[in-house]
Design a protein around this motif. Structure first.
Motif, short mmCIF file in Angstrom:
data_model
loop_
_atom_site.label_atom_id
_atom_site.label_comp_id
_atom_site.label_asym_id
_atom_site.label_seq_id
_atom_site.Cartn_x
_atom_site.Cartn_y
_atom_site.Cartn_z
N GLU A 42 2.55 6.99 -0.12
CA GLU A 42 2.01 6.53 -1.42
C GLU A 42 0.62 7.13 -1.60
O GLU A 42 -0.11 7.32 -0.63
N HIS A 55 1.10 -4.74 2.04
CA HIS A 55 2.51 -4.60 2.46
C HIS A 55 2.73 -3.32 3.26
O HIS A 55 1.97 -2.36 3.13
N HIS A 89 5.90 -0.47 3.62
CA HIS A 89 7.07 -0.07 2.84
C HIS A 89 8.33 -0.40 3.64
O HIS A 89 8.35 -0.24 4.86
N HIS A 136 -0.90 -1.40 3.69
CA HIS A 136 -2.07 -1.15 2.84
C HIS A 136 -2.40 -2.36 1.99
O HIS A 136 -1.51 -3.04 1.49
#
Ligand code: M6P
Ligand code: ZN
Length: 191
Positions: free
Chosen positions: A102, A93, A95, A141
């Motif tokens: 992250e 996904h 963000h 990612h």
């Protein structure tokens, strides 16, 4: 009132497998039929049991998703396996808020963190016990298990980052991680 109280945190982390215990923990299980569309070899999928577990995630969301300033914590476990010559992997996904980064870190097993920027450049970082990965807010990612045991990866992200699955569901990553001569290789699927 917590003033002067000495107490345990409501959640514990098992340092061997990074599993979470306590309250409240959320669980997600993704079996092949949930994620079949992310794989290249649709003929191979049809020959596999639809209930085959591909990955599962434990999360501790101390505050509601969407809360500004909060943090969420997760452990992703990707099982060993392949669809054709493509390794078992997460959906992946972006963000929803592209200035929310992250951390991922490898706990057990061997794999790859596949990363893609908004211009659809795709690359990967090797994941192994102790590997540490900073994922910028603009970067999609996805984890793939390239080994023969479970790949276990810890994660920590801002509670208001949000999961944007749409771009990946529609266009995928621009490259796929395939096994070629027993080695993981990123292959461009857009050229
Ligand atoms: C990590 C974190 C979670 C994510 C999970 C599974 O634990 O990044 O936010 O949900 O991996 O990945 P995905 O959502 O792409 O299936
Ligand atoms: Zn994320």
């Amino acid at each position: 009132m917590n003033h002067l109280k000495i107490q345990k945190s409501p959640v514990e982390l098992d340092l061997k497998d990074f599993s979470l215990k306590g309250e409240p923990i959320t669980y997600q299980h993704r079996v092949l039929k949930d994620v079949s569309s992310i794989f290249l070899d649709q003929d191979a999928i049809k020959k596999m049991p639809t209930e085959t577990l591909v990955y599962h995630v434990q999360s501790w969301l101390p505050v509601d998703e969407g809360t500004r300033g909060g943090l969420s914590f997760g452990t992703s476990t990707i099982l060993p396996g392949k669809v054709g010559n493509e390794y078992f992997m997460t959906k992946g996904h972006f963000h929803s808020l592209s200035d929310r980064a992250e951390f991922y870190w490898g706990v057990q097993g061997d794999g790859m963190l596949i990363l893609m920027d908004r211009d659809r450049n795709t690359w990967a970082e090797e994941v192994y016990p102790g590997s540490l990965h900073y994922i910028g807010g603009e970067i999609a990612h996805r984890l793939a298990n390239t080994g023969s045991e479970d790949l276990v990866v810890g994660a920590c992200w801002p509670s208001d980052a949000g999961h944007d699955y749409q771009e990946i569901a529609t266009n995928g990553f621009s490259a796929r991680l395939l096994e070629v001569d027993n080695n993981p290789v990123l292959i461009d699927y857009e050229k």
